[in-house]
Design a protein around this motif. Structure first.
Motif, PDB file in Angstrom:
ATOM      1  N   ALA A  25       0.863  -1.166  -0.074  1.00  0.00           N
ATOM      2  CA  ALA A  25      -0.137  -0.217  -0.216  1.00  0.00           C
ATOM      3  C   ALA A  25       0.742   1.223  -0.093  1.00  0.00           C
ATOM      4  CB  ALA A  25      -0.998  -0.076   1.144  1.00  0.00           C
ATOM      5  N   GLN A  26       2.145   1.093  -0.032  1.00  0.00           N
ATOM      6  CA  GLN A  26       2.953   2.331   0.119  1.00  0.00           C
ATOM      7  C   GLN A  26       3.805   2.998  -1.101  1.00  0.00           C
ATOM      8  OE1 GLN A  26       3.535   4.376   3.164  1.00  0.00           O
ATOM      9  NE2 GLN A  26       1.762   3.501   3.871  1.00  0.00           N
ATOM     10  N   PRO A  27       3.108   3.695  -1.992  1.00  0.00           N
ATOM     11  CA  PRO A  27       3.991   4.020  -3.174  1.00  0.00           C
ATOM     12  C   PRO A  27       4.846   5.312  -2.554  1.00  0.00           C
ATOM     13  CG  PRO A  27       1.612   5.119  -3.044  1.00  0.00           C
ATOM     14  CD  PRO A  27       1.801   4.197  -1.914  1.00  0.00           C
ATOM     15  N   THR A  28       5.856   5.392  -3.371  1.00  0.00           N
ATOM     16  CA  THR A  28       6.744   6.391  -2.996  1.00  0.00           C
ATOM     17  C   THR A  28       6.660   7.653  -4.137  1.00  0.00           C
ATOM     18  OG1 THR A  28       8.528   5.276  -4.398  1.00  0.00           O
ATOM     19  CG2 THR A  28       8.377   4.811  -1.886  1.00  0.00           C
ATOM     20  N   TYR A  29       7.079   8.818  -3.541  1.00  0.00           N
ATOM     21  CA  TYR A  29       7.016   9.863  -4.584  1.00  0.00           C
ATOM     22  C   TYR A  29       8.458  10.568  -4.228  1.00  0.00           C
ATOM     23  CZ  TYR A  29       2.182   9.418  -3.896  1.00  0.00           C
ATOM     24  OH  TYR A  29       0.762   8.925  -3.997  1.00  0.00           O
ATOM     25  N   SER A  30       9.086  11.130  -5.568  1.00  0.00           N
ATOM     26  CA  SER A  30      10.340  11.735  -5.464  1.00  0.00           C
ATOM     27  C   SER A  30       9.954  13.038  -5.273  1.00  0.00           C
ATOM     28  CB  SER A  30      11.126  11.540  -7.150  1.00  0.00           C
ATOM     29  OG  SER A  30      10.332  12.565  -7.693  1.00  0.00           O
ATOM     30  N   GLU A  31      11.009  13.819  -4.647  1.00  0.00           N
ATOM     31  CA  GLU A  31      10.781  15.123  -4.409  1.00  0.00           C
ATOM     32  C   GLU A  31      10.493  16.029  -5.478  1.00  0.00           C
ATOM     33  OE1 GLU A  31      15.077  16.874  -3.259  1.00  0.00           O
ATOM     34  OE2 GLU A  31      13.921  15.982  -1.550  1.00  0.00           O
ATOM     35  N   GLU A  32      11.006  15.544  -6.785  1.00  0.00           N
ATOM     36  CA  GLU A  32      10.703  16.590  -7.795  1.00  0.00           C
ATOM     37  C   GLU A  32       9.531  16.286  -8.370  1.00  0.00           C
ATOM     38  OE1 GLU A  32      13.468  14.369  -7.245  1.00  0.00           O
ATOM     39  OE2 GLU A  32      15.169  15.286  -7.839  1.00  0.00           O
ATOM     40  N   SER A  33       8.856  15.381  -8.095  1.00  0.00           N
ATOM     41  CA  SER A  33       7.309  15.326  -8.339  1.00  0.00           C
ATOM     42  C   SER A  33       6.404  15.937  -7.538  1.00  0.00           C
ATOM     43  CB  SER A  33       6.772  13.753  -8.450  1.00  0.00           C
ATOM     44  OG  SER A  33       6.654  13.225  -7.079  1.00  0.00           O
ATOM     45  N   ARG A  37       7.467  23.190  -8.995  1.00  0.00           N
ATOM     46  CA  ARG A  37       8.424  23.519  -9.777  1.00  0.00           C
ATOM     47  C   ARG A  37       9.370  22.232 -10.445  1.00  0.00           C
ATOM     48  NH1 ARG A  37      12.116  26.030  -5.119  1.00  0.00           N
ATOM     49  NH2 ARG A  37      13.549  24.486  -5.309  1.00  0.00           N
ATOM     50  N   LYS A  38       8.912  21.151 -10.004  1.00  0.00           N
ATOM     51  CA  LYS A  38       9.406  19.887 -10.619  1.00  0.00           C
ATOM     52  C   LYS A  38      11.014  19.801 -10.616  1.00  0.00           C
ATOM     53  CE  LYS A  38       5.076  18.998 -11.583  1.00  0.00           C
ATOM     54  NZ  LYS A  38       4.322  18.446 -10.487  1.00  0.00           N
ATOM     55  N   VAL A  39      11.782  20.294  -9.726  1.00  0.00           N
ATOM     56  CA  VAL A  39      13.058  20.193  -9.624  1.00  0.00           C
ATOM     57  C   VAL A  39      13.155  19.737  -8.217  1.00  0.00           C
ATOM     58  CG1 VAL A  39      13.778  21.280 -11.626  1.00  0.00           C
ATOM     59  CG2 VAL A  39      13.520  22.485  -9.258  1.00  0.00           C
ATOM     60  N   ASP A  40      14.572  19.262  -7.791  1.00  0.00           N
ATOM     61  CA  ASP A  40      14.677  18.966  -6.370  1.00  0.00           C
ATOM     62  C   ASP A  40      14.628  20.221  -5.468  1.00  0.00           C
ATOM     63  OD1 ASP A  40      17.658  19.826  -5.510  1.00  0.00           O
ATOM     64  OD2 ASP A  40      17.794  19.023  -7.365  1.00  0.00           O
ATOM     65  N   LEU A  41      14.512  20.000  -4.202  1.00  0.00           N
ATOM     66  CA  LEU A  41      14.224  21.011  -3.504  1.00  0.00           C
ATOM     67  C   LEU A  41      15.418  21.904  -2.828  1.00  0.00           C
ATOM     68  CD1 LEU A  41      11.251  19.444  -1.292  1.00  0.00           C
ATOM     69  CD2 LEU A  41      11.055  20.656  -3.335  1.00  0.00           C
ATOM     70  N   TYR A  42      16.832  21.427  -3.344  1.00  0.00           N
ATOM     71  CA  TYR A  42      17.892  22.258  -3.086  1.00  0.00           C
ATOM     72  C   TYR A  42      18.412  22.946  -3.841  1.00  0.00           C
ATOM     73  CZ  TYR A  42      16.806  18.340   0.036  1.00  0.00           C
ATOM     74  OH  TYR A  42      16.383  17.549   0.814  1.00  0.00           O
ATOM     75  N   SER A  45      18.739  27.638  -8.333  1.00  0.00           N
ATOM     76  CA  SER A  45      19.429  27.823 -10.016  1.00  0.00           C
ATOM     77  C   SER A  45      18.749  27.153 -10.673  1.00  0.00           C
ATOM     78  CB  SER A  45      20.988  28.135  -9.913  1.00  0.00           C
ATOM     79  OG  SER A  45      20.904  26.589  -9.719  1.00  0.00           O
ATOM     80  N   SER A  46      18.165  26.042 -10.773  1.00  0.00           N
ATOM     81  CA  SER A  46      17.429  25.283 -11.466  1.00  0.00           C
ATOM     82  C   SER A  46      15.859  25.599 -11.694  1.00  0.00           C
ATOM     83  CB  SER A  46      17.806  23.888 -11.420  1.00  0.00           C
ATOM     84  OG  SER A  46      17.241  23.413 -10.312  1.00  0.00           O
ATOM     85  N   VAL A  47      15.324  26.511 -10.859  1.00  0.00           N
ATOM     86  CA  VAL A  47      14.134  26.776 -11.084  1.00  0.00           C
ATOM     87  C   VAL A  47      13.876  27.958 -11.913  1.00  0.00           C
ATOM     88  CG1 VAL A  47      11.979  27.545  -9.586  1.00  0.00           C
ATOM     89  CG2 VAL A  47      13.740  26.259  -8.296  1.00  0.00           C
ATOM     90  N   ILE A  48      13.210  27.632 -13.229  1.00  0.00           N
ATOM     91  CA  ILE A  48      12.981  28.616 -14.111  1.00  0.00           C
ATOM     92  C   ILE A  48      11.657  28.744 -14.436  1.00  0.00           C
ATOM     93  CG2 ILE A  48      13.818  29.352 -16.540  1.00  0.00           C
ATOM     94  CD1 ILE A  48      16.129  27.602 -16.283  1.00  0.00           C
ATOM     95  N   PRO A  49      10.725  29.601 -14.050  1.00  0.00           N
ATOM     96  CA  PRO A  49       9.555  29.645 -14.179  1.00  0.00           C
ATOM     97  C   PRO A  49       9.181  30.180 -15.605  1.00  0.00           C
ATOM     98  CG  PRO A  49      10.350  31.848 -12.995  1.00  0.00           C
ATOM     99  CD  PRO A  49      11.454  30.958 -13.388  1.00  0.00           C
ATOM    100  N   ASP A  50       7.925  29.957 -16.191  1.00  0.00           N
ATOM    101  CA  ASP A  50       7.580  30.177 -17.463  1.00  0.00           C
ATOM    102  C   ASP A  50       7.769  31.803 -17.679  1.00  0.00           C
ATOM    103  OD1 ASP A  50       6.792  28.232 -18.687  1.00  0.00           O
ATOM    104  OD2 ASP A  50       4.718  28.418 -18.832  1.00  0.00           O
ATOM    105  N   LYS A  51       8.168  32.210 -18.732  1.00  0.00           N
ATOM    106  CA  LYS A  51       8.244  33.758 -19.092  1.00  0.00           C
ATOM    107  C   LYS A  51       6.929  34.373 -19.013  1.00  0.00           C
ATOM    108  CE  LYS A  51      10.528  35.823 -22.690  1.00  0.00           C
ATOM    109  NZ  LYS A  51      11.254  35.709 -23.990  1.00  0.00           N
TER     110      LYS A  51
END
Ligand code: HEC
Ligand code: HEC
Length: 211
Positions: A25-33, A37-42, A45-51
């Motif tokens: 019953a325990q699915p796992t989730y990556s922090e990117e998901s 922002r869809k990138v890791d939480l650390y 600099s890789s966080v680029i929002p839509d223009k």
């Protein structure tokens, strides 16, 4: 079997079943998901929002408008507002094109009836603490007598609507998240035209519309 052995066997079976149950019953989730922002939480600099991309074309006859978000939603501004903001007492170019007297000849939609109504009754407070609204004395601002206080049609734009950009904003083309909202318009042309006029203005309200 001795009682102790029986108990031990029972416990082993139970914990085996619990173990199987949990591991299924325990699915796992990556922090990117997680999150938008869809990138890791650390790594900031890789966080680029839509223009943010506002329409740069000046208002024009036959210019494209955007569908309303829902029935009687304030329309988004489809044209450039360069040089028009901020709106000041001496410079309101929006009125210059959207006032009902000029709008049709410019191919713009006039601001609607609701913008020429005073929804705020004239209020005064006397020295003895008595409150008067539209000439009617009331005990306090939540008085039931407020039900009789009317809203008034004006000959021109209501001061409360002067600052257009308080409610109407330009629309950017960038899309941070997919919008799956499906508006359910109550009028046939609800995507392009407001229908909040006439008796609808006071629908559900305990108030009257003074002609
Ligand atoms: C030079 C004339 C002009 C000026 C100034 C102007 N507009 Fe417009 N506006 C238009 C025209 C023409 C359209 C029709 C679509 C287009 O050209 O983009 C329009 C469209 C709109 C719409 C969309 C209406 C709909 O049918 O969905 C809104 C909202 C709007 N304008 C608000 C504003 C606001 C707020 C300002 C002031 C910041 C402003 N406009 C200034 C001419 C003008
Ligand atoms: C307090 C918020 C508010 C302000 C301020 C305001 N509007 Fe609106 N506007 C709305 C809403 C809500 C609607 C849609 C419902 C309605 O008809 O009142 C609307 C509708 C409109 C429409 C579409 C009319 C139609 O027939 O579909 C136009 C054009 C418009 N506004 C222009 C303006 C302009 C120009 C100004 C400034 C002079 C302005 N508005 C100020 C909230 C506002």
């Amino acid at each position: 079997m001795k009682l102790v052995t029986k108990l031990g066997f029972g416990l082993a079976v139970t914990s085996f079943i619990v173990f199987i149950g949990c591991s299924q019953a325990q699915p796992t989730y990556s922090e990117e998901s997680l999150g938008l922002r869809k990138v890791d939480l650390y790594s900031e600099s890789s966080v680029i929002p839509d223009k943010t991309e506002y329409n740069e074309t000046a208002p024009s006859t036959g210019g494209k408008t955007l569908d309303r978000a829902f029935q009687d939603a304030p329309p988004m501004i489809p044209h450039s507002v360069d040089g028009m903001l901020p709106i000041t007492v001496d410079n309101n170019q929006c009125v210059g094109c959207h006032a009902p007297e000029v709008a049709p000849s410019l191919g713009a939609l006039p601001y609607p009836q609701s913008h020429m109504i005073n929804f705020r009754p004239d209020t005064s407070l006397a020295a003895d603490g008595k409150i008067t609204k539209n000439g009617k004395e009331i005990d306090n601002t939540s008085s039931e007598k407020l039900a009789d206080v009317s809203i008034k049609k004006l000959a021109s734009l209501s001061g409360a609507r002067f600052n257009c950009s308080q409610c109407h904003a330009p629309q950017s083309k960038g899309q941070l998240v997919e919008n799956t909202f499906q508006p359910d318009y109550t009028t046939e042309d609800g995507a392009k035209k407001s229908d909040w006029s006439g008796s609808k203005l006071t629908e559900g309200l305990d108030t009257l519309l003074d002609k």
